[in-house]
Motif scaffolding. Structure first.
Motif, mmCIF file in Angstrom:
data_model
loop_
_atom_site.group_PDB
_atom_site.id
_atom_site.type_symbol
_atom_site.label_atom_id
_atom_site.label_comp_id
_atom_site.label_asym_id
_atom_site.label_seq_id
_atom_site.Cartn_x
_atom_site.Cartn_y
_atom_site.Cartn_z
ATOM 1 N N ARG A 1 34.671 -76.547 49.484
ATOM 2 C CA ARG A 1 34.432 -76.845 48.150
ATOM 3 C C ARG A 1 35.764 -76.295 47.492
ATOM 4 O O ARG A 1 36.475 -75.558 48.044
ATOM 5 C CB ARG A 1 33.328 -75.878 47.546
ATOM 6 N N GLY A 2 36.420 -77.265 46.801
ATOM 7 C CA GLY A 2 37.621 -76.784 46.134
ATOM 8 C C GLY A 2 39.002 -77.634 46.828
ATOM 9 O O GLY A 2 39.257 -77.040 48.081
ATOM 10 N N SER A 3 39.497 -78.369 46.117
ATOM 11 C CA SER A 3 40.664 -79.075 46.672
ATOM 12 C C SER A 3 41.208 -80.026 45.500
ATOM 13 O O SER A 3 40.869 -79.874 44.409
ATOM 14 C CB SER A 3 40.229 -80.004 47.716
ATOM 15 N N THR B 1 36.651 -81.980 45.980
ATOM 16 C CA THR B 1 35.337 -82.013 46.784
ATOM 17 C C THR B 1 34.549 -80.795 46.418
ATOM 18 O O THR B 1 35.144 -79.892 46.295
ATOM 19 C CB THR B 1 35.776 -82.060 48.292
ATOM 20 N N SER C 1 34.506 -92.715 59.207
ATOM 21 C CA SER C 1 35.662 -92.042 59.127
ATOM 22 C C SER C 1 36.555 -92.836 58.124
ATOM 23 O O SER C 1 37.135 -93.854 58.481
ATOM 24 C CB SER C 1 36.326 -92.093 60.562
ATOM 25 N N GLY C 2 36.623 -92.255 57.013
ATOM 26 C CA GLY C 2 37.680 -92.718 55.851
ATOM 27 C C GLY C 2 38.675 -91.817 55.877
ATOM 28 O O GLY C 2 38.985 -90.987 56.700
ATOM 29 N N ASN C 3 39.449 -91.978 54.659
ATOM 30 C CA ASN C 3 40.596 -90.967 54.493
ATOM 31 C C ASN C 3 40.245 -89.892 53.711
ATOM 32 O O ASN C 3 40.712 -88.850 54.483
ATOM 33 C CB ASN C 3 41.744 -91.943 53.832
ATOM 34 N N THR C 4 39.650 -90.074 52.611
ATOM 35 C CA THR C 4 39.577 -88.737 51.668
ATOM 36 C C THR C 4 37.958 -88.699 51.801
ATOM 37 O O THR C 4 37.205 -89.675 51.963
ATOM 38 C CB THR C 4 39.926 -89.304 50.458
ATOM 39 N N ALA D 1 50.034 -78.889 55.584
ATOM 40 C CA ALA D 1 49.177 -79.546 56.319
ATOM 41 C C ALA D 1 47.535 -78.860 56.128
ATOM 42 O O ALA D 1 46.735 -79.417 55.909
ATOM 43 C CB ALA D 1 49.348 -79.146 58.011
ATOM 44 N N HIS E 1 46.489 -80.323 52.715
ATOM 45 C CA HIS E 1 46.137 -81.819 53.005
ATOM 46 C C HIS E 1 44.805 -81.735 53.586
ATOM 47 O O HIS E 1 43.940 -82.752 53.529
ATOM 48 C CB HIS E 1 47.148 -82.514 53.563
ATOM 49 N N ALA E 2 44.481 -81.021 54.733
ATOM 50 C CA ALA E 2 43.647 -81.025 55.470
ATOM 51 C C ALA E 2 42.377 -80.675 54.661
ATOM 52 O O ALA E 2 41.117 -81.289 55.155
ATOM 53 C CB ALA E 2 43.433 -79.850 56.739
ATOM 54 N N ILE F 1 41.516 -81.948 51.762
ATOM 55 C CA ILE F 1 41.099 -83.094 51.015
ATOM 56 C C ILE F 1 40.896 -84.286 52.259
ATOM 57 O O ILE F 1 40.691 -85.592 51.715
ATOM 58 C CB ILE F 1 42.059 -83.590 50.027
ATOM 59 N N THR F 2 40.898 -84.020 53.349
ATOM 60 C CA THR F 2 40.825 -85.097 54.351
ATOM 61 C C THR F 2 39.264 -85.123 55.048
ATOM 62 O O THR F 2 38.867 -84.034 55.632
ATOM 63 C CB THR F 2 41.750 -84.813 55.612
ATOM 64 N N TRP G 1 38.342 -83.825 58.557
ATOM 65 C CA TRP G 1 38.816 -82.691 59.003
ATOM 66 C C TRP G 1 38.232 -81.169 57.961
ATOM 67 O O TRP G 1 39.021 -80.319 57.898
ATOM 68 C CB TRP G 1 40.335 -82.715 58.603
ATOM 69 N N ILE H 1 48.893 -85.436 58.089
ATOM 70 C CA ILE H 1 48.771 -83.922 58.554
ATOM 71 C C ILE H 1 49.477 -83.851 59.825
ATOM 72 O O ILE H 1 49.985 -82.829 60.290
ATOM 73 C CB ILE H 1 47.336 -83.583 58.607
ATOM 74 N N LEU I 1 53.130 -83.778 59.399
ATOM 75 C CA LEU I 1 53.604 -82.324 59.125
ATOM 76 C C LEU I 1 53.761 -81.187 60.109
ATOM 77 O O LEU I 1 54.842 -80.660 60.477
ATOM 78 C CB LEU I 1 52.600 -81.772 58.156
ATOM 79 N N ASN J 1 38.537 -78.977 40.087
ATOM 80 C CA ASN J 1 38.829 -79.508 41.432
ATOM 81 C C ASN J 1 39.340 -78.359 42.270
ATOM 82 O O ASN J 1 39.180 -78.564 43.536
ATOM 83 C CB ASN J 1 39.941 -80.638 41.307
ATOM 84 N N GLN K 1 37.088 -73.293 42.042
ATOM 85 C CA GLN K 1 35.568 -73.319 41.787
ATOM 86 C C GLN K 1 35.099 -71.979 41.538
ATOM 87 O O GLN K 1 34.315 -71.892 40.841
ATOM 88 C CB GLN K 1 34.978 -73.867 43.403
#
Lengths: 353, 478
Positions: free
Chosen positions: A172-174, A178, A224-227, A306, A309-310, A312-313, A316, B37, B40, B436, B439
């Protein structure tokens, strides 16, 4: 008492206080019913924080410049930073677990600075010509604060990993948000009136963490999508109970506080690196020269980028970002001290570092 | 012309195929977060190799340190190091290719992912159905709310929490921290600006180094690194005169600061600019910057008895890494059959005189004299030389713009975007929200808002949700 003996007294006292604080937090985790222990721990942290600040202030008075010119001073500054960020993490999470992870690190750093460094390295020395600039304070203090934030954030990620070992977790939290949605099984259960989550404000730590985590574990991983996309459950259930907030679990809380503190350290790291680059350009004519220290600062930046970004992926999710953050703890240490073992450069602290 | 037609049609077809490939295959791949990722972490990993393996050393160095047998880790011999370019990682084609791929990924991500997300985040709806609140984790219904005042109360509470509030009849929407949605876009865009600026710099900039004795004039010639389009940057119509170079020492004898008093001269030799530079304080003139970087001893000014003054160059001696030392040989009789060696370590003003047998016969300070080999040797001055690092980088304004935006962007990205919806139905108020990033603090905030809306919901009240249509907006979920 003169400034030098005051400094000696202060660094020994800070070390001793932090040692006791660490033990208090550990005992507090072992005996969660004893309410007084976290308070004692927090007090110890506060004393250490003030003690280290006074120590640095005394050195500032003595040397006449901001005390960040050698390893001893930077170690004490980072220890001070960790105790300061500790308070941010502890008040946000309201969890006594935080101190159990931050106190030993702060204690270790202070112990190393006080006991292991040869005494000639503890004296303030005049600055070499290259460091005589106002950029020194800008660059170094921001870098060290960012290290402190990133270390505490990484420690919380380690705590999260220990807490959720053997479980799959939905984060939770991004930046894309999400995890703001209700858990499907939570709703179903609530509809069946099996779970009645407390509506009033209860201490975070008492909300059963395992239930929510275990529930989330059953969430199937879709294509498997992106986000990450959380599909709001469509199941039609007649509601028996009124709508009440679904509270965060302890694991959620630790993870989110870790994310927020890394999120604070990341801008600081960015600003620190840029300050260093601008300084280098103004002083030596190149804003980037792949010097080992600046390369490692970039590596640290990349690793935490990384991590961000991970989160929100899709694919991952779960513990993987936390693993990146936890390994970031090592990367920060290599960047801070390890690089200096590789050789001398502008960022050398003298001695073998 | 006729022959051109089919081929142009062909190329048109090829273009559409290429375009489709770009849209459907390449762009989604480039914008894939997992690629970002991996990139990176890959850049991080390869950067590590450049800090572990010594960069820019000689062939002999690598042959000595990375022998073929036994190879390090079983494979890392000097041949492998040189073939892969591990002796200059950050300039290898594969590292630059990685950076270019990273830049493309950044661009693709900005346009295909971030901008649409921001657009969605700015679009919002009022919640008009109670069931819309059910999907939110942080939502609640509160009974016993005065029908006309509840939303006004709520709006007041949210106002003190710095929310931007919209209200329409029974529905309320409030948001805070939209900057947190814009921040990441600014970060990505500014990183692209930095990349562009650094490319401009490497194409059109140059680096040079000059070692110049005090009192001499030089033109910038010793260029060791220049981009392919750097010609116009190298100054032809002005030169620099070193009026004086000196070092300030602390009372303990450590170096306090290096200074060079520099004059910029035009083609006629007129002074057009003058500045005393030191480390951290360069001279800038027409886009070229001169930095204090190094120093040395150029020579010695001396005389015998009442002779005129002689300038003798001093050369730096090999000390095997044990400090720096300069030396010269001064003949003491006209047929050069006898003389003394003069050594100097620094610009503190003392020289050491050794006779032909290699023993120290005198130490002389600047402005003083001593008798050597029967003549009175007077040292007038130890002439220092300044080591200047000179560069021009036309990309700097672009890079700095990128730096500035990057700093603003990362700070904005810390802000957590919070949204709150409320709906009043009779005396029942539905409240829900999401955030977002933060939380934990948002949960606390929602709970504190709920506390101001007492009483707590009654368990006997039931809510019949309408499950047929879901028009709930989910702004940021892409």
């Amino acid at each position: 008492m003169d400034l030098v003996s005051l400094q000696n007294w202060l660094d020994n006292a800070s070390f001793a206080v932090l040692f006791v604080t660490m033990l208090t937090y550990w005992v507090g985790v072992a005996f969660p019913k004893v309410q007084v222990l976290p308070t004692v721990g927090a007090t110890g942290m506060a004393i250490a924080n003030v003690g280290l600040a006074a120590l640095l202030g005394a050195r500032w008075l003595e040397a006449g410049y901001f005390p960040l010119s050698n390893l001893y001073e930077s170690l004490l500054f980072i220890a001070w930073g960790i105790t300061a960020v500790h308070f941010l993490a502890e008040t946000t999470s309201q969890s006594r677990l935080v101190g159990a992870f931050t106190a030993p690190v702060a204690m270790g750093i202070t112990a190393f600075a006080t006991l292991s460094l040869p005494s000639q390295m503890q004296h303030s020395e005049p600055l070499v010509p290259a460091l005589k600039s106002n950029w020194l304070m800008m660059h170094v203090s921001v870098m060290l604060l960012s290290y402190a934030c990133l270390m505490v954030g990484a420690l919380l990620a380690i705590a999260f990993l220990i807490l959720t070992r053997g479980q799959a977790v939905e984060l939770r939290g991004s930046s894309i948000g999400t995890g703001a949605y209700r858990d499907a099984r939570y709703r179903l259960r609530r509809a069946g009136q099996e779970v009645a989550p407390p509506a009033t404000v209860a201490p975070q730590a008492t909300v059963a963490p395992q239930a929510a985590v275990a529930l989330a574990a059953e969430e199937p991983v879709t294509a498997s999508g992106n986000t990450a996309v959380l599909n709001p459950p469509q199941a039609a259930t007649s509601q028996a109970a009124p709508l009440t907030p679904q509270r965060l679990s302890l694991a959620d809380t630790l993870d989110n506080v870790s994310y927020r503190i890394i999120g604070l350290g990341f801008p600081l790291l960015t600003i620190g690196i840029i300050a260093g680059a601008v300084w280098a350009n103004e002083a030596w004519g190149s804003y980037w020269s792949w010097d080992p220290k600046e390369t490692w600062a970039l590596i640290t930046w990349l690793v935490f980028a990384a991590y961000l970004h991970a989160r929100i992926t899709r694919g991952w999710q779960g513990r993987r970002p936390a693993i990146i953050a936890a390994s970031g703890f090592l990367v920060v240490w290599v960047c801070y001290l390890g690089v200096n073992l590789l050789g001398k450069g502008l960022h050398s602290y003298g001695w073998f570092f | 012309m006729a022959m051109n037609e089919p081929s142009s049609a062909n190329s048109k077809g090829g273009f559409t195929i290429l375009k489709r490939y770009f849209r459907r295959e390449l762009l989604p791949l480039l914008a894939d977060l997992r690629l970002a990722i991996v990139l990176l972490l890959a850049i991080a990993l390869f950067s590590v190799s450049g800090t572990v393996i010594e960069q820019g050393e000689t062939l002999a160095f690598y042959q000595a340190n990375y022998p073929e047998d036994p190879a390090l880790f079983g494979f890392l011999s000097w041949k492998v190091v040189l073939t892969l370019g591990l002796d200059h990682v950050y300039r290898t084609w594969w590292f630059l290719a990685l950076l270019i791929l990273f830049g493309s990924s950044l661009t693709a991500c900005t346009f295909s992912r971030q901008l649409p997300t921001l657009k969605a985040a700015r679009k919002w709806n009022y919640y008009t159905q109670p069931r819309q609140f059910e999907k939110l984790a942080l939502s609640a219904e509160v009974d016993g709310q005065p029908a006309n005042a509840a939303l006004a109360n709520l709006s007041q509470v949210l106002q003190t929490k710095r929310y931007l509030i919209f209200q329409d009849g029974n529905s309320l929407y409030a948001r805070r921290g939209i900057a947190g949605r814009i921040g990441p876009i600014v970060v990505h865009a500014s990183m692209l600006i930095v990349l562009v600026g650094s490319i401009i710099g490497s194409m059109t900039g140059f680096f040079a180094q000059e070692i110049v004795p005090s009192g001499q004039t030089f033109q910038i010639q010793n260029i060791f690194d220049a981009g392919p389009w750097a010609k116009s940057q190298i100054p032809k119509d002005w030169s620099v005169h070193v009026n004086r170079f000196w070092i300030d020492y602390t009372p303990e004898g450590a170096i306090d600061q290096f200074y060079s008093d520099l004059s910029v001269l035009d083609q006629q030799g007129n002074e057009v600019d003058r500045k005393t530079i030191h480390v951290n304080e360069p001279l800038r003139y027409h886009g070229v910057t001169l930095y204090q970087a190094d120093w040395g001893i150029a020579g010695l000014r001396f005389h015998f008895n009442n002779s005129p003054k002689f300038d003798l160059p001093m050369v730096q001696l090999e000390t095997g890494g044990k400090g720096r030392l300069w030396g010269a040989w001064i003949p003491t009789n006209p047929d050069l059959s006898d003389g003394v060696s003069v050594l100097a370590r620094d610009l503190k003003g003392t020289v050491f005189v050794y006779d032909g047998g290699g023993s120290l016969t005198a130490t002389i300070r600047e402005g003083q004299s001593a008798e050597v080999n029967g003549v009175q040797l007077s040292i007038d001055e130890i002439i220092g030389s300044t080591g200047l690092q000179i560069k021009a980088d036309p990309g700097i304004p672009v890079v700095y713009l990128g730096f500035g935006l990057l700093m603003i962007g990362v700070v904005m990205s810390y802000v957590s975007h919070a949204q709150i919806w409320a709906l009043q139905e009779g005396d029942r108020l539905y409240l829900g929200g999401r955030s977002n990033r933060a939380q934990v603090t948002f949960e606390r905030e929602i709970l504190s808002v709920l506390e101001t809306l007492q009483p707590i919901p009654h368990p006997e009240n039931e809510e019949q949700g309408d499950k047929t249509s879901d028009r709930t907006p989910s702004p940021s979920m892409q």
